[in-house]
Motif scaffolding. Structure first.
Motif, PDB file in Angstrom:
ATOM      1  N   THR A 141      -5.248 -22.718 -19.743  1.00  0.00           N
ATOM      2  CA  THR A 141      -4.209 -21.736 -20.022  1.00  0.00           C
ATOM      3  C   THR A 141      -3.102 -22.382 -20.842  1.00  0.00           C
ATOM      4  O   THR A 141      -2.543 -23.409 -20.445  1.00  0.00           O
ATOM      5  N   ILE A 142      -2.809 -21.773 -21.982  1.00  0.00           N
ATOM      6  CA  ILE A 142      -1.733 -22.252 -22.838  1.00  0.00           C
ATOM      7  C   ILE A 142      -0.481 -21.434 -22.541  1.00  0.00           C
ATOM      8  O   ILE A 142      -0.552 -20.227 -22.305  1.00  0.00           O
TER       9      ILE A 142
ATOM     10  N   ALA B 229      -6.812 -24.096 -28.042  1.00  0.00           N
ATOM     11  CA  ALA B 229      -6.070 -22.881 -27.690  1.00  0.00           C
ATOM     12  C   ALA B 229      -4.830 -22.793 -28.563  1.00  0.00           C
ATOM     13  O   ALA B 229      -4.334 -23.810 -29.048  1.00  0.00           O
TER      14      ALA B 229
ATOM     15  N   LEU C  45      -0.484 -27.012 -21.563  1.00  0.00           N
ATOM     16  CA  LEU C  45      -1.894 -26.627 -21.465  1.00  0.00           C
ATOM     17  C   LEU C  45      -2.354 -26.986 -20.059  1.00  0.00           C
ATOM     18  O   LEU C  45      -2.470 -28.179 -19.721  1.00  0.00           O
TER      19      LEU C  45
ATOM     20  N   THR D 170      -2.566 -15.085 -27.333  1.00  0.00           N
ATOM     21  CA  THR D 170      -3.239 -16.353 -27.117  1.00  0.00           C
ATOM     22  C   THR D 170      -4.703 -16.255 -27.531  1.00  0.00           C
ATOM     23  O   THR D 170      -5.312 -15.177 -27.492  1.00  0.00           O
ATOM     24  N   SER D 171      -5.245 -17.382 -27.929  1.00  0.00           N
ATOM     25  CA  SER D 171      -6.664 -17.477 -28.261  1.00  0.00           C
ATOM     26  C   SER D 171      -7.194 -18.788 -27.704  1.00  0.00           C
ATOM     27  O   SER D 171      -6.459 -19.780 -27.646  1.00  0.00           O
ATOM     28  N   TYR D 172      -8.462 -18.759 -27.300  1.00  0.00           N
ATOM     29  CA  TYR D 172      -9.068 -19.935 -26.695  1.00  0.00           C
ATOM     30  C   TYR D 172     -10.452 -20.180 -27.287  1.00  0.00           C
ATOM     31  O   TYR D 172     -11.163 -19.250 -27.666  1.00  0.00           O
TER      32      TYR D 172
ATOM     33  N   LEU E  94      -8.822 -18.054 -32.973  1.00  0.00           N
ATOM     34  CA  LEU E  94      -8.520 -19.465 -32.717  1.00  0.00           C
ATOM     35  C   LEU E  94      -8.189 -20.176 -34.029  1.00  0.00           C
ATOM     36  O   LEU E  94      -8.968 -20.138 -34.978  1.00  0.00           O
TER      37      LEU E  94
ATOM     38  N   LYS F 110     -12.412 -21.084 -22.191  1.00  0.00           N
ATOM     39  CA  LYS F 110     -11.948 -19.800 -21.654  1.00  0.00           C
ATOM     40  C   LYS F 110     -12.134 -19.759 -20.148  1.00  0.00           C
ATOM     41  O   LYS F 110     -13.129 -20.234 -19.621  1.00  0.00           O
TER      42      LYS F 110
END
Length: 124
Positions: A68-69, A49, A80, A57-59, A105, A64
């Motif tokens: 959660t970042i 992430a 995280l 944000t990207s995961y 990502l 996903k």
């Protein structure tokens, strides 16, 4: 001098949660692209992430809706939150920083600075 120090790893059962933290010094986390990647022995590092300076944000698809970042500018830390952990999440997790986030990502090799890592082990 840029420094990243992770904490919060450990051993848990499948379905449980862990929260990783990364204390940053030498720069401000909100002005960098910050992320987490992980590595299993014998396998390539994989991005998990990232959060851009603008908050995007990207995961990885595999995390996903479970991870959660986030970042805290008051304490200059990156976190995280990992929920519903699975055995396949077992890895060494690294906190990392880059000058900017590429679209989507960020791959592990896209980071300039990284911490020493913290081990996460999930048993079934």
């Amino acid at each position: 001098q840029v420094r990243l120090v992770e904490s919060g790893g450990g051993s848990v059962q499948a379905g449980e949660s862990l929260r990783l933290s990364c204390a940053a010094s030498g720069f401000t986390v909100s002005t960098y692209c910050m992320g987490w990647f992980r590595q299993v022995p014998g396998k390539v590092r994989a991005g998990v992430a990232n959060i851009a300076s603008d908050g995007r944000t990207s995961y990885a698809d595999s995390v996903k809706d479970r991870f959660t970042i986030s970042r805290d500018t008051a304490t200059n830390t990156l976190s995280l939150q990992m929920n519903s952990l699975k055995p396949e999440d077992t890895a060494m997790y690294y906190c990392a920083a880059a000058f900017f986030c590429s679209a989507g990502l960020v791959p592990a090799y896209g980071y300039k600075y990284l911490g020493q890592g913290t081990q996460v082990t999930v048993s079934s």
